[in-house]
Design an enzyme around this catalytic site. Sequence first.
Site, short mmCIF file in Angstrom:
data_model
loop_
_atom_site.label_atom_id
_atom_site.label_comp_id
_atom_site.label_asym_id
_atom_site.label_seq_id
_atom_site.Cartn_x
_atom_site.Cartn_y
_atom_site.Cartn_z
CG MET A 30 -59.20 25.53 22.54
SD MET A 30 -60.57 26.55 23.07
CE MET A 30 -61.52 25.39 24.00
CG LEU A 33 -52.48 18.88 24.66
CD1 LEU A 33 -51.19 18.65 23.88
CD2 LEU A 33 -53.60 19.31 23.72
CG HIS A 37 -56.01 17.05 22.69
ND1 HIS A 37 -56.42 17.04 23.99
CD2 HIS A 37 -56.73 18.00 22.06
CE1 HIS A 37 -57.36 17.96 24.16
NE2 HIS A 37 -57.57 18.55 23.00
CE LYS A 151 -65.27 16.06 22.86
NZ LYS A 151 -66.38 16.97 23.22
CB SER A 187 -64.37 16.17 26.71
OG SER A 187 -64.54 17.54 27.00
CB SER A 188 -60.37 19.63 28.34
OG SER A 188 -59.35 19.31 27.42
#
Length: 283
Positions: A30, A33, A37, A151, A187-188
């Site tokens: 999504m 990054l 990623h 994850k 995580s974003s």
Amino acid sequence: METVTTIRAVRERVRAWRTGGQRVVFVPTMGNLHAGHVSLIEAARRHGERFVASIFVNPMQFGPNEDFAHYPRTPREDERMLAAAGCDLMFMPDVAEIYPHGAERATRVEVPGLSRILEGEFRPGHMEGVSTVVAKLFHIVEPDVAVFGEKDFQQLTVIRRMVAELCMRVEIVGAPTLRDTDGLALSSRNQYLTPAERKLAPVIHATLEAAARRLRAGDAQFASIEREGFEKLENAGLRPDYFSVRRSDDLGSPTAETRALVALAAARLGRARLIDNVQVARP
Ligand code: PAF
């Protein structure tokens, strides 16, 4: 690296590669990054010759009160990171390209028994949104291999089951979770944390590891392990949704004889909702 926005352009590029005998590996994302990623692209490199990544914030997997509108979007940085990681093609469609009749009216893919537990209980419709968009992306890209991070363990389980049951010809590869030095899974959504919350957040991984130690030692008091994990997160000031021990192959309830286990947790901390898991193989 080339960036394309249409299904047609992706198909043209990928079909030319496959006609030339090259294996195509796909990493759906999504965007926004980070190193996690990039590690997926690195894992992808072990499985083929051509690499495709998608950047699509999928409205179908967000609930009405979730962060779809505010989800961080950084397409230019993403493009640079993918090019540097050796990606060949970045697919960045708009919502109408993926859902020409609107996401609400789109045909859906649901994986019974897996979509509505854990994440699905606290984010109704989320897992169907994921399996639907991943099925569509697989039909568009037609990859030989696709890589997903461990994850999102339930997501990976749902996708593996979907691929098996819909007889899709793609091979699914899970890649290990990348963590900060204090254990917090990348995580974003970590960027929603204030500095004080960021200091607290590694307690999720520490609590999962404590549960994993009990499981590795042969403890089969699963309800007690779950309760202890939940309470530790609450006592640390988080708002856990669940802390659960499951069979790692199908997320069912384990017995004392189960060898392959996974402890999974989801907890809210300030504006962020964080998930993580630790897998345990018992002798
Ligand atoms: O894990 C993600 O980033 C998303 O759920 C995915 C697999 C790209 C589907 O939108």
